[in-house]
Design an enzyme around this catalytic site. Structure first.
Site, short mmCIF file in Angstrom:
data_model
loop_
_atom_site.label_atom_id
_atom_site.label_comp_id
_atom_site.label_asym_id
_atom_site.label_seq_id
_atom_site.Cartn_x
_atom_site.Cartn_y
_atom_site.Cartn_z
N LYS A 1 -8.99 0.17 1.50
CA LYS A 1 -7.86 -0.23 2.34
C LYS A 1 -8.01 0.43 3.70
O LYS A 1 -8.59 1.52 3.82
CB LYS A 1 -6.55 0.21 1.66
CG LYS A 1 -5.27 -0.37 2.25
CD LYS A 1 -4.09 0.02 1.36
CE LYS A 1 -2.77 -0.46 1.96
NZ LYS A 1 -1.61 -0.04 1.14
N SER B 1 1.84 -3.49 0.49
CA SER B 1 1.06 -3.52 1.69
C SER B 1 -0.44 -3.69 1.46
O SER B 1 -1.18 -3.86 2.42
CB SER B 1 1.29 -2.25 2.49
OG SER B 1 0.91 -1.13 1.75
N SER C 1 3.00 -0.76 -3.41
CA SER C 1 2.04 -1.49 -2.60
C SER C 1 0.69 -1.75 -3.24
O SER C 1 -0.15 -2.39 -2.61
CB SER C 1 1.82 -0.75 -1.27
OG SER C 1 2.98 -0.85 -0.47
#
Lengths: 101, 479
Positions: B68, B143, B167
């Site tokens: 990420k 997210s 997330s």
């Protein structure tokens, strides 16, 4: 707390300053409305009985600071005096409160 | 392109062992898929022309993955999908990056995300949203939406996400995947750009429980660079009792939409029919978990993001003084949602408001934690929906913060309690949208959670569900 909290200009200016932001008028008004709704939503926490919340967070206690003894050091010049601490494996080496590194 | 399908880690390893595949051919295949499909999905924040290769003898040798955009990789951009970190290159590797490299995994790039992890749809990225590969008109969740989209599209067998209030789990649910939020302290946060330090955890997303378990085994462990990591004194093993018990907080189901609620009830009936014991549990404080989380996460974020000021790195917007430079850099560098959270966090911590908001939230968090521990004393894991809705359309909630925060009603409780939680596909609608359930375990009980999740994987026929999920075969000119 009833209704949606309203942040007056003074509140918003203070919060904006603490957040280190510089909003234009349009953004400020939009965020004022958002903040009011968010704070009203957050106030739902008050529906949890006080009894259920007890026991988890210790009362704040003052932990005495352990100060390192002052030391007088001599440096050959300004460059040495302002140089960063020792490095080890990419990390700065600093003594902890017990004087160990 | 198929639905949520693609080789597992075990299949890749077997292929290499049998000589049908090589690390090079696997890499070439992954890169080809990524290059072909990225323009439509926008799952990536940064693609590495030269992948980060790992050791030759590790358990994940040759397995490609994505990280990420808030996880540090030395020499690579680290911008959390935010303009304020424009041009910033990480000088060091996160611990998770080091461990995966040592295990032999091959890192292909960094995935798109909501800015600094603040969001549930990946629409708050400075670079535009990611699309759900199961339906390009819908969000992949957030997210960690880029990570979820990339795995669901079959580019890589696993990706790393970060989970503060859901997330990893919610995007896993929206993309038909398995996603793990570990016990707080199991996986090092060293090298994860902090959002809310008492809540953040790094976790893997993959198509199967076995893959998530294998990656978790590489990631987990004490790290001297992160003093919140712990080695559990008594780690529960993976042995399930003859009749596993799942605790269901039925009163929380009111928070779900009817279609999610009805599917969840059918899942519970499936487990009951299969011989598992369903136990009713009560989690009254958890109805307000998202309110508690909203205050704590914003307060911690306002402190963590105070360091971004444009002075030493990232985007700088010059002013006539250093204070004005800082204000302008932050105002232009942060997106609207990040500004919203910083402002609400600062307010919650202000001297005259702190008792009403932040201190109250800390005490209320204790109530959530305690009721979870009480509930878990009567069962082997809690079972609840992962998300209250199916994947929602792009643009539906991006301008309505409270509606967006509502996506996290089932994930914030485990975050506040610091407990391990696993999202698992449980079915699909007739329109090909994924359903998901969430297992929440006792502290450090990931192995037991995996064992129970494997049983549910069979009962819910996850392999078939993933194969049948909507195929991404829209015309070339689709938006």
């Amino acid at each position: 707390m009833s209704g949606e909290p309203f942040l007056d200009d003074l509140d918003l200016e203070r919060v904006e300053r603490l957040a280190q932001l510089e909003l234009d008028e349009e953004a400020r008004e939009a965020l004022r409305a958002d903040l009011g709704r968010i704070l009203a939503f957050a106030a739902q926490m008050g529906e949890i009985p006080d009894q259920a919340c007890e026991g988890g967070v210790d009362e704040e206690t003052v932990v005495p600071m352990r100060w390192r003894a002052d030391r007088v050091l001599r440096f050959e010049g300004l460059a040495e005096a302002v140089a960063a601490p020792d490095r080890r494996e990419g990390w700065f080496v600093t003594p902890d409160s017990d004087g160990r590194t | 392109m198929t639905g949520v399908a693609g080789p597992t880690i075990a299949a890749l390893r077997e292929g290499m062992r049998e000589g049908r595949l090589s690390a090079a051919s696997i890499l070439e295949d992954a890169r080809a898929k990524l290059l072909e499909e990225e323009p439509r999905l926008h799952a990536l924040r940064h693609r590495y022309d030269r992948p980060e290769t790992g050791g030759a003898d590790g358990p994940l040798h040759g397995v490609p993955y994505l990280t990420k955009a808030n996880v540090a990789v030395a020499g690579r951009p680290l911008d959390c999908a935010s303009r304020i970190l424009e041009g910033y290159v990480s000088p060091f590797d996160a611990t998770v990056t080091e461990r995966l490299r040592a295990a032999g995994a091959v890192l292909l790039g960094a995935t798109n995300m909501d800015e600094f992890g603040m969001g549930s749809s990946t629409e708050h990225s400075c670079d535009g949203p990611t699309r759900n590969p199961l339906d390009l008109t819908r969000t992949p969740g957030g997210s960690s939406g880029g990570a979820a989209a990339a795995v669901a599209a079959g580019w890589v067998p696993f990706a790393l996400g970060s989970d503060t209030g859901g997330s990893v789990r919610q995007p896993a649910a929206f993309c038909g995947l398995v996603g793990l939020r570990p016990t707080y302290g199991r996986v090092s946060r060293h090298g994860l750009v902090a959002f809310a330090s008492s809540l953040d955890q790094i976790g893997p997303l993959a198509r199967r429980v076995d893959d998530v378990a294998e990656v978790f085994a590489v990631l987990a462990g004490v790290d001297p660079h992160d003093t919140t990591t712990v080695e559990p004194a008594d780690e529960p093993d993976d042995t399930l009792p003859p009749v596993p018990r799942v605790g269901v907080p039925r009163s929380l189901l009111d928070l779900a939409t009817p279609v999610v609620r009805e599917h969840f009830v059918r899942c519970v009936e499936t487990l009951d029919a299969a011989g598992l014991r369903v136990v009713d549990v009560e989690l009254p404080a958890s109805h307000r978990a998202t309110a508690i989380y909203t205050v704590l996460a914003a307060a911690e974020a306002s402190s963590n993001l105070a360091r971004f000021d444009g002075l030493l790195y990232g985007r700088r917007v010059e002013g006539t003084s250093w204070e004005e430079t800082v204000r302008r850099s932050r105002t232009e560098g942060f997106g609207r949602e990040v500004q919203r959270r910083i402002l609400s966090g600062v307010f919650a911590l202000a001297a005259d408001q702190r008792a009403h908001y932040h201190d109250r939230a800390r005490r209320a968090r204790h109530a959530v934690r305690e009721e979870h521990h009480r509930a878990l004393a009567s069962c082997d894991a809690l079972l609840l929906p992962t998300a209250p809705t199916l994947p929602f359309p792009l643009g539906e909630r991006v301008d309505d913060p409270l509606r967006m925060y509502g996506s996290d009603v089932f994930t914030t409780p485990a975050s506040l309690a610091g407990l391990p939680a696993l999202a698992l596909p449980s079915g699909a609608t007739d329109e090909g949208l994924p359903h998901s359930v969430q297992l929440v375990g006792a502290p450090f009980a990931e192995r037991r959670l995996f064992a129970l999740a494997r049983r549910l994987e069979e009962l819910f026929e996850v392999e078939r569900v993933q194969r049948d999920l909507l195929r991404l075969d829209l015309p070339e000119d689709s938006p």
